[in-house]
Design a protein around this motif. Structure first.
Motif, mmCIF file in Angstrom:
data_model
loop_
_atom_site.group_PDB
_atom_site.id
_atom_site.type_symbol
_atom_site.label_atom_id
_atom_site.label_comp_id
_atom_site.label_asym_id
_atom_site.label_seq_id
_atom_site.Cartn_x
_atom_site.Cartn_y
_atom_site.Cartn_z
ATOM 1 N N UNK A 99 -3.353 2.677 1.844
ATOM 2 C CA UNK A 99 -4.351 2.749 2.859
ATOM 3 C C UNK A 99 -5.658 2.564 2.457
ATOM 4 N N UNK A 100 -6.037 2.985 1.262
ATOM 5 C CA UNK A 100 -7.259 2.608 0.737
ATOM 6 C C UNK A 100 -7.806 1.033 0.687
ATOM 7 N N UNK A 101 -6.589 0.172 -0.068
ATOM 8 C CA UNK A 101 -7.080 -1.196 -0.201
ATOM 9 C C UNK A 101 -5.575 -1.727 -0.411
ATOM 10 N N UNK A 102 -5.022 -2.207 0.628
ATOM 11 C CA UNK A 102 -3.709 -2.772 0.637
ATOM 12 C C UNK A 102 -3.456 -3.964 0.093
ATOM 13 N N UNK A 103 -4.686 -4.810 -0.132
ATOM 14 C CA UNK A 103 -4.896 -5.881 -0.897
ATOM 15 C C UNK A 103 -4.628 -5.771 -2.355
ATOM 16 N N UNK A 104 -4.787 -4.595 -2.928
ATOM 17 C CA UNK A 104 -4.341 -4.202 -4.317
ATOM 18 C C UNK A 104 -2.974 -4.061 -4.634
ATOM 19 N N UNK A 105 -2.082 -4.149 -3.658
ATOM 20 C CA UNK A 105 -0.678 -4.020 -3.647
ATOM 21 C C UNK A 105 -0.004 -5.281 -3.074
ATOM 22 N N UNK A 106 -0.609 -5.945 -1.890
ATOM 23 C CA UNK A 106 0.028 -6.840 -1.301
ATOM 24 C C UNK A 106 -0.968 -8.075 -1.223
ATOM 25 N N UNK A 107 -0.946 -8.911 -2.292
ATOM 26 C CA UNK A 107 -1.887 -10.160 -2.203
ATOM 27 C C UNK A 107 -1.876 -10.875 -0.652
ATOM 28 N N UNK A 108 -2.878 -11.237 0.043
ATOM 29 C CA UNK A 108 -2.934 -12.057 1.064
ATOM 30 C C UNK A 108 -2.689 -11.141 2.415
#
Length: 158
Positions: A99-108
């Motif tokens: 929720x905070x920053x999905x890009x840290x888990x799922x690149x792209x």
């Protein structure tokens, strides 16, 4: 005297949540995408989280995700995965990180970073007739709103 001490202890106990330290968006620690520590230092409120998720003026998560537990919320999306059973798929720390920053888990991923203030890709002056966005932007959601959303999402089990 006992009443004065009791009143002082009660006042201090009530003040503890107000003294909780909010983590600055630039200081969030991601461990493989997960965020173990509360961003607000206070527990989340699932009812407030449901409002953030469902209201267009706040988080509007349902514009991309479907949640069967919210049958009265119209026009739920199918761009992102359904959030039914999300608490069975991810831990609370993983949900907070996504929720905070999905890009840290799922690149792209196209999911917005809800608790981020920097490192945005901005179009150059030659590509837009509008003024550039200011460098210091505020997060889309507050630390407490993130905690509220997490509190709601951890209730969604199969």
């Amino acid at each position: 005297m006992k009443r004065a001490i009791s009143a002082a202890v009660a006042a201090m106990t009530l003040a503890i949540p107000a003294m909780a330290e909010t983590v600055d968006p630039n200081d969030v620690v991601y461990e493989e995408g997960a965020v173990t520590a509360s961003l607000s230092g206070a527990p989340g409120n699932p009812e407030e989280g449901a409002k953030v998720i469902s209201e267009k003026s706040v988080g509007n998560c349902v514009s991309c995700h479907q949640i069967s537990a919210m049958p009265d919320v119209p026009f739920q999306g199918n761009v992102g995965p359904t959030l039914d059973g999300v608490a069975d798929r991810w831990s609370e720390a993983e949900i907070r990180g996504i929720v905070a920053n999905a890009k840290m888990t799922y690149d792209g991923t196209i999911m917005p970073s809800f608790y981020k203030t920097g490192d945005f890709i901005r179009p150059g002056v030659g590509f837009t007739s509008k003024p550039l966005a200011p460098e210091d932007v505020t997060p889309l959601l507050t630390a407490q709103q993130i905690e509220d959303v997490v509190a709601y999402l951890v209730t969604l089990k199969e």
